[in-house]
Design an enzyme around this catalytic site. Structure first.
Site, PDB file in Angstrom:
ATOM      1  N   CYS A  10       5.765  -0.244   7.271  1.00 30.49           N
ATOM      2  CA  CYS A  10       5.406   0.887   6.421  1.00 30.49           C
ATOM      3  C   CYS A  10       6.643   1.306   5.632  1.00 30.49           C
ATOM      4  O   CYS A  10       7.744   1.356   6.192  1.00 30.49           O
ATOM      5  CB  CYS A  10       4.919   2.044   7.293  1.00 30.49           C
ATOM      6  SG  CYS A  10       4.491   3.531   6.378  1.00 30.49           S
ATOM      7  N   LEU A  11       6.473   1.617   4.349  1.00 31.82           N
ATOM      8  CA  LEU A  11       7.615   2.016   3.520  1.00 31.82           C
ATOM      9  C   LEU A  11       8.233   3.318   4.020  1.00 31.82           C
ATOM     10  O   LEU A  11       9.388   3.606   3.720  1.00 31.82           O
ATOM     11  CB  LEU A  11       7.187   2.158   2.056  1.00 31.82           C
ATOM     12  CG  LEU A  11       6.737   0.852   1.382  1.00 31.82           C
ATOM     13  CD1 LEU A  11       6.270   1.126  -0.039  1.00 31.82           C
ATOM     14  CD2 LEU A  11       7.835  -0.192   1.397  1.00 31.82           C
ATOM     15  N   HIS A  65      -4.598   1.530   7.705  1.00 29.72           N
ATOM     16  CA  HIS A  65      -3.219   2.043   7.730  1.00 29.72           C
ATOM     17  C   HIS A  65      -3.036   3.152   6.690  1.00 29.72           C
ATOM     18  O   HIS A  65      -2.481   4.217   6.989  1.00 29.72           O
ATOM     19  CB  HIS A  65      -2.264   0.869   7.455  1.00 29.72           C
ATOM     20  CG  HIS A  65      -0.816   1.234   7.344  1.00 29.72           C
ATOM     21  ND1 HIS A  65       0.152   0.723   8.169  1.00 29.72           N
ATOM     22  CD2 HIS A  65      -0.159   2.053   6.467  1.00 29.72           C
ATOM     23  CE1 HIS A  65       1.331   1.225   7.833  1.00 29.72           C
ATOM     24  NE2 HIS A  65       1.172   2.032   6.793  1.00 29.72           N
ATOM     25  N   GLU A  66      -3.546   2.920   5.483  1.00 29.82           N
ATOM     26  CA  GLU A  66      -3.357   3.908   4.405  1.00 29.82           C
ATOM     27  C   GLU A  66      -4.193   5.162   4.642  1.00 29.82           C
ATOM     28  O   GLU A  66      -3.735   6.278   4.369  1.00 29.82           O
ATOM     29  CB  GLU A  66      -3.680   3.278   3.044  1.00 29.82           C
ATOM     30  CG  GLU A  66      -2.793   2.100   2.641  1.00 29.82           C
ATOM     31  CD  GLU A  66      -1.302   2.371   2.753  1.00 29.82           C
ATOM     32  OE1 GLU A  66      -0.882   3.533   2.585  1.00 29.82           O
ATOM     33  OE2 GLU A  66      -0.552   1.416   3.030  1.00 29.82           O
ATOM     34  N   GLY A 114       0.850  -1.187   0.000  1.00 29.41           N
ATOM     35  CA  GLY A 114       0.000   0.000   0.000  1.00 29.41           C
ATOM     36  C   GLY A 114       0.882   1.231   0.000  1.00 29.41           C
ATOM     37  O   GLY A 114       2.005   1.201   0.524  1.00 29.41           O
ATOM     38  N   GLN A 147       3.109   9.856   1.227  1.00 29.00           N
ATOM     39  CA  GLN A 147       4.389   9.137   1.223  1.00 29.00           C
ATOM     40  C   GLN A 147       5.232   9.443  -0.015  1.00 29.00           C
ATOM     41  O   GLN A 147       6.407   9.090  -0.058  1.00 29.00           O
ATOM     42  CB  GLN A 147       4.154   7.623   1.308  1.00 29.00           C
ATOM     43  CG  GLN A 147       3.521   7.183   2.616  1.00 29.00           C
ATOM     44  CD  GLN A 147       3.355   5.692   2.658  1.00 29.00           C
ATOM     45  OE1 GLN A 147       2.362   5.167   2.169  1.00 29.00           O
ATOM     46  NE2 GLN A 147       4.330   4.999   3.218  1.00 29.00           N
ATOM     47  N   HIS A 173      -2.587   7.578   6.855  1.00 28.88           N
ATOM     48  CA  HIS A 173      -1.611   8.450   6.180  1.00 28.88           C
ATOM     49  C   HIS A 173      -2.289   9.728   5.652  1.00 28.88           C
ATOM     50  O   HIS A 173      -1.700  10.806   5.682  1.00 28.88           O
ATOM     51  CB  HIS A 173      -0.954   7.728   5.000  1.00 28.88           C
ATOM     52  CG  HIS A 173       0.183   6.822   5.367  1.00 28.88           C
ATOM     53  ND1 HIS A 173       1.316   7.257   6.009  1.00 28.88           N
ATOM     54  CD2 HIS A 173       0.367   5.493   5.167  1.00 28.88           C
ATOM     55  CE1 HIS A 173       2.154   6.232   6.184  1.00 28.88           C
ATOM     56  NE2 HIS A 173       1.595   5.145   5.687  1.00 28.88           N
TER      57      HIS A 173
HETATM   58 NI    NI Z   1       2.409   3.207   5.595  1.00 33.30          NI
END
Ligand code: NI
Length: 187
Positions: free
Chosen positions: A98-99, A140-141, A45, A50, A144
């Site tokens: 998470c990236l 989670h997304e 995701g 991000q 963000h």
């Molecule tokens: Ni993330």
């Protein structure tokens, strides 16, 4: 084209996002680039903040997790202006990564069942009940898009134990094999 991923500590991850409108310039190209960036970094995701953009756009592909999570099979999605309604307050705890926080993974409690309303890449409306890892990934997304990261759900005690790792992310002292932008190197 792969985009740099903004790392924990960068202020763009904390900025409120704007709803997306169909006249947003070169949206199909941006969506392609976000998928390419996510796949190259082996994520499932990626949210617009991000990649440094304060807009309500998320790409998800959780198909790779289908073996243990059947609800994830074939789920490749673009979420525009998503809204979550909590259907079941009971929390499940699972590890998340998470990236934007490379090298870290922590247990996070999240509600199991949600109803999601969103627009797809053609601005067509959808509504669906979700559970399991798909629900977790969406929560989670969408966090963000609200200026939150999963680490915000981790206890202060636990964060104290990993404070050096968090500090190193902010300071840009870590290794990962994708292009990043950190708070320390944002000029
Ligand atoms: Ni993330």
């Amino acid at each position: 084209m792969k985009l740099p991923i903004y790392i924990y500590g960068h202020p763009v991850l904390r900025k409120p996002t704007e709803p997306l409108t169909p006249d947003y310039p070169e949206l199909p190209k941006l969506i392609d680039n976000m998928f390419e960036t996510m796949y190259a970094a082996e994520g499932c995701g990626l949210a617009a903040p991000q990649v440094g953009l304060s807009i309500q756009l998320v790409v998800i592909d959780v198909d790779v997790l289908k073996e243990d999570n059947p609800e994830c099979a074939g789920r490749k999605m673009v979420l525009i202006n998503p809204e979550i309604e909590v259907l079941d307050g009971e929390e499940q705890t699972r590890a998340e990564g998470c990236l934007s926080l490379p090298g870290l993974s922590e247990n996070v409690g999240r509600v199991e069942h949600i109803r999601l309303r969103w627009l797809d890449e053609n601005f067509q409306p959808h509504e669906e009940e979700m559970s399991g890892f798909l629900s977790r990934c969406v929560q989670h997304e969408v966090d963000h898009l609200n200026g939150k990261v999963y680490m915000d759900h981790v206890s202060a005690t636990r964060k104290l134990l990993i404070r050096n790792k968090l500090r190193n992310l902010v300071d840009g002292k870590f290794n990962c094999d994708y292009r990043v932008k950190t708070a320390a190197r944002r000029k």
